[in-house]
Write a protein that holds these residues in place. Structure first.
Motif, PDB file in Angstrom:
ATOM      1  N   THR A  91       0.539  -1.538   0.024  1.00 64.94           N
ATOM      2  CA  THR A  91      -0.628  -0.508   0.325  1.00 64.94           C
ATOM      3  C   THR A  91       1.406   1.136   0.159  1.00 64.94           C
ATOM      4  O   THR A  91       1.970   1.247   0.821  1.00 64.94           O
ATOM      5  N   ALA A  92       0.414   2.128  -0.660  1.00 67.36           N
ATOM      6  CA  ALA A  92       1.641   3.047  -0.906  1.00 67.36           C
ATOM      7  C   ALA A  92       0.734   4.146  -2.680  1.00 67.36           C
ATOM      8  O   ALA A  92       0.109   3.719  -2.980  1.00 67.36           O
ATOM      9  N   VAL A  93       1.201   5.596  -1.742  1.00 68.74           N
ATOM     10  CA  VAL A  93       1.226   5.963  -3.564  1.00 68.74           C
ATOM     11  C   VAL A  93       2.352   5.853  -4.558  1.00 68.74           C
ATOM     12  O   VAL A  93       3.555   5.251  -4.283  1.00 68.74           O
ATOM     13  N   TYR A  94       1.369   5.199  -5.765  1.00 70.16           N
ATOM     14  CA  TYR A  94       2.819   4.339  -7.096  1.00 70.16           C
ATOM     15  C   TYR A  94       3.507   6.030  -7.704  1.00 70.16           C
ATOM     16  O   TYR A  94       2.089   6.454  -8.305  1.00 70.16           O
ATOM     17  N   TYR A  95       5.044   6.081  -8.037  1.00 67.87           N
ATOM     18  CA  TYR A  95       4.758   6.950  -8.912  1.00 67.87           C
ATOM     19  C   TYR A  95       5.485   6.493 -10.357  1.00 67.87           C
ATOM     20  O   TYR A  95       6.805   5.756  -9.944  1.00 67.87           O
ATOM     21  N   TRP A 113       8.711  13.283 -12.991  1.00 61.51           N
ATOM     22  CA  TRP A 113       7.700  12.833 -12.349  1.00 61.51           C
ATOM     23  C   TRP A 113       6.646  13.416 -13.116  1.00 61.51           C
ATOM     24  O   TRP A 113       5.899  13.674 -13.168  1.00 61.51           O
ATOM     25  N   GLY A 114       5.743  11.708 -12.371  1.00 61.62           N
ATOM     26  CA  GLY A 114       4.607  11.659 -12.387  1.00 61.62           C
ATOM     27  C   GLY A 114       3.646  12.222 -10.953  1.00 61.62           C
ATOM     28  O   GLY A 114       4.394  12.469 -10.215  1.00 61.62           O
ATOM     29  N   GLN A 115       2.383  12.683 -11.483  1.00 58.87           N
ATOM     30  CA  GLN A 115       1.609  12.815  -9.749  1.00 58.87           C
ATOM     31  C   GLN A 115       1.408  12.007  -9.054  1.00 58.87           C
ATOM     32  O   GLN A 115       0.993  12.033  -7.933  1.00 58.87           O
ATOM     33  N   GLY A 116       1.246  10.396  -9.269  1.00 62.78           N
ATOM     34  CA  GLY A 116       1.161   9.742  -8.230  1.00 62.78           C
ATOM     35  C   GLY A 116      -0.259   8.896  -8.676  1.00 62.78           C
ATOM     36  O   GLY A 116      -1.194   9.167  -9.367  1.00 62.78           O
ATOM     37  N   THR A 117      -0.203   7.788  -8.377  1.00 63.15           N
ATOM     38  CA  THR A 117      -1.471   6.938  -8.543  1.00 63.15           C
ATOM     39  C   THR A 117      -1.116   6.175  -7.139  1.00 63.15           C
ATOM     40  O   THR A 117      -0.681   5.639  -7.033  1.00 63.15           O
ATOM     41  N   GLN A 118      -2.766   5.742  -5.906  1.00 61.73           N
ATOM     42  CA  GLN A 118      -2.590   5.160  -4.761  1.00 61.73           C
ATOM     43  C   GLN A 118      -3.387   3.950  -5.274  1.00 61.73           C
ATOM     44  O   GLN A 118      -4.066   3.336  -5.435  1.00 61.73           O
TER      45      GLN A 118
END
Length: 123
Positions: A91-95, A113-118
């Motif tokens: 579980t994390a925000v993935y970038y 970098w991208g903005q991330g996805t949970q």
């Protein structure tokens, strides 16, 4: 300039799978090694996986080796992260991130970098 947009995150039960995508803008995608990182609340951003410019070489953190697969499609300007046998600790925000020419496991050395996805894995 490279813009990165992640997608594919969500909520999944332990043992399940998710496939993350990262779409890149620009015509120089194949000039960049690509990486996936993740950041859990209160923790540092950690290396997950990286793929070379051609896609021939891949690298993984020990914690995901054998469960996650990174790949890229240079014709579609997209990098993927297939995540299987997910655990609550994933579980994390993935970038996703792009680094010119060659990859590394050090996030500070990436150029874009991208903005991330949970990603949330329930037990």
């Amino acid at each position: 300039q490279v813009q990165l947009v992640e997608s594919g995150g969500g909520l999944v039960q332990a043992g399940g799978s998710l496939r993350l995508s990262c779409a890149a803008s620009g015509r120089t995608f194949s000039s960049y090694a690509m990486g996936w990182f993740r950041q859990a609340p209160g923790k540092e951003r950690d290396f997950v996986a990286a793929v070379s410019r051609s896609g021939d070489s891949t690298y993984y953190a020990d914690s995901v080796k054998g469960r996650f697969t990174i790949s890229r499609d240079n014709a579609k300007n997209t990098v993927y992260l297939q995540m299987n046998s997910l655990k609550p600790e994933d579980t994390a925000v993935y970038y996703c991130a792009a680094k010119y020419y060659s990859g590394t496991l050090y996030p500070s050395l990436y150029d874009y970098w991208g903005q991330g996805t949970q990603v949330t894995v329930s037990s």
